[in-house]
Design a protein around this motif. Structure first.
Motif, short mmCIF file in Angstrom:
data_model
loop_
_atom_site.label_atom_id
_atom_site.label_comp_id
_atom_site.label_asym_id
_atom_site.label_seq_id
_atom_site.Cartn_x
_atom_site.Cartn_y
_atom_site.Cartn_z
N GLY A 1 0.80 -1.21 0.00
CA GLY A 1 0.00 0.00 0.00
C GLY A 1 0.83 1.26 0.00
O GLY A 1 0.33 2.33 -0.37
N VAL B 1 -14.38 8.48 -1.35
CA VAL B 1 -14.04 7.12 -0.98
C VAL B 1 -14.55 6.92 0.44
O VAL B 1 -14.23 7.71 1.34
CB VAL B 1 -12.53 6.86 -1.05
N ASP C 1 -15.12 4.48 3.94
CA ASP C 1 -14.43 3.44 4.70
C ASP C 1 -15.22 3.18 5.97
O ASP C 1 -15.36 4.07 6.82
CB ASP C 1 -13.01 3.91 5.02
N THR D 1 -14.04 -0.68 1.84
CA THR D 1 -14.01 0.65 1.22
C THR D 1 -14.80 0.59 -0.08
O THR D 1 -14.98 -0.49 -0.66
CB THR D 1 -12.58 1.11 0.91
N ASN E 1 -10.89 -4.00 -0.72
CA ASN E 1 -10.09 -2.78 -0.70
C ASN E 1 -9.09 -2.74 -1.85
O ASN E 1 -8.77 -1.67 -2.38
CB ASN E 1 -9.38 -2.66 0.65
N THR F 1 -11.03 -1.38 -4.71
CA THR F 1 -11.16 0.07 -4.64
C THR F 1 -9.89 0.75 -5.13
O THR F 1 -9.94 1.70 -5.93
CB THR F 1 -11.46 0.52 -3.19
N GLY F 2 -8.74 0.27 -4.66
CA GLY F 2 -7.48 0.84 -5.11
C GLY F 2 -7.28 0.68 -6.61
O GLY F 2 -6.77 1.58 -7.28
N MET G 1 -2.26 6.15 -5.92
CA MET G 1 -2.72 5.07 -5.07
C MET G 1 -1.61 4.03 -4.96
O MET G 1 -0.73 3.95 -5.80
CB MET G 1 -3.98 4.44 -5.69
N THR H 1 -3.53 -2.65 -2.36
CA THR H 1 -4.24 -2.02 -1.25
C THR H 1 -5.23 -3.00 -0.60
O THR H 1 -6.44 -2.84 -0.74
CB THR H 1 -4.99 -0.77 -1.75
N VAL I 1 -5.78 2.21 1.33
CA VAL I 1 -6.49 3.05 0.36
C VAL I 1 -6.55 4.49 0.88
O VAL I 1 -6.13 5.43 0.21
CB VAL I 1 -7.92 2.53 0.10
N THR I 2 -7.07 4.66 2.10
CA THR I 2 -7.36 6.00 2.60
C THR I 2 -6.10 6.80 2.93
O THR I 2 -6.16 8.04 2.98
CB THR I 2 -8.25 5.92 3.84
#
Length: 207
Positions: free
Chosen positions: A20, A39, A41, A46, A179, A182-183, A193, A197, A203-204
């Motif tokens: 990540g 995004v 979470d 996510t 997740n 999402t990434g 990014m 992830t 991610v966040t």
């Protein structure tokens, strides 16, 4: 045996945090003005929250009011979309619902994957929600990446009256988590990014 299992879990967590932290894709500086997405979470999953209509894009042909337990919620202007393993996603709306059996079953791999789609107003200022500004081209690339995960099939009502689960493309595993998806769609849109992830924080932390 217990010690070996703990080492595997520890190694996985370390590898995920490293993956990540390594930049992936060709993300550049976010535009000062453009299309706002979010995004979200919830500590487990996510997902992407985006306007239903922007830059000439929509999901109207894939996501319909009749898919909801209460179609009136389709009047909201935003969609929340996340991807994950069917049994894990449907059965774990909160951390209290997570069990070692569910985690192990999902981590060993499953072709039964779904997209969780919710209809909601813009979540501006809500906790656990991170704003991201995209150019129109980035937004179109994001929508294209998300649409590629939909497949035809029956829907299932979600956690409440405003969301539903849709059959999806892909295979869930300890490597390809919700997740990680999402990434991946954010990288496809050109958002900075991590290369991998698997956890919400991977991610966040980029947002």
């Amino acid at each position: 045996m217990l010690g070996g299992m703990l080492l595997i879990v520890l190694g996985y967590c370390i590898a995920g945090l490293i993956g990540g932290a390594i930049p992936g894709g060709s993300g550049g500086r976010a535009p000062q003005q453009g299309i706002r997405i979010y995004v979200e979470d919830n500590g487990i999953h996510t997902g992407i929250v985006l306007p239903k209509h922007a830059a000439g894009q929509s999901f109207d042909d894939l996501v319909r009011a009749g898919d909801l337990a209460d179609p009136r919620y389709a009047g909201h202007g935003w969609l929340s979309i996340g991807w994950g393993e069917r049994a894990f996603y449907l059965g774990t709306p909160t951390w209290a619902d997570v069990s070692p059996t569910t985690i192990l079953a999902a981590a060993t791999g499953s072709d039964a994957v779904v997209l969780h789609v919710g209809h909601l107003p813009e979540p501006k200022g809500e906790p656990g929600v991170y704003p991201v500004t995209l150019s129109p081209d980035q937004y179109r690339r994001l929508v294209l990446a998300i649409r590629a995960s939909f497949v035809q099939g029956p829907t299932v009502h979600g956690y409440g009256p405003s969301d539903a689960f849709y059959p999806a493309r892909g295979r869930y595993s300890a490597v390809q988590t919700c997740n990680a998806w999402t990434g991946a769609v954010l990288r496809a849109a050109g958002v900075p990014m991590g290369a991998w992830t698997p956890f919400p924080v991977t991610v966040t932390s980029w947002l």
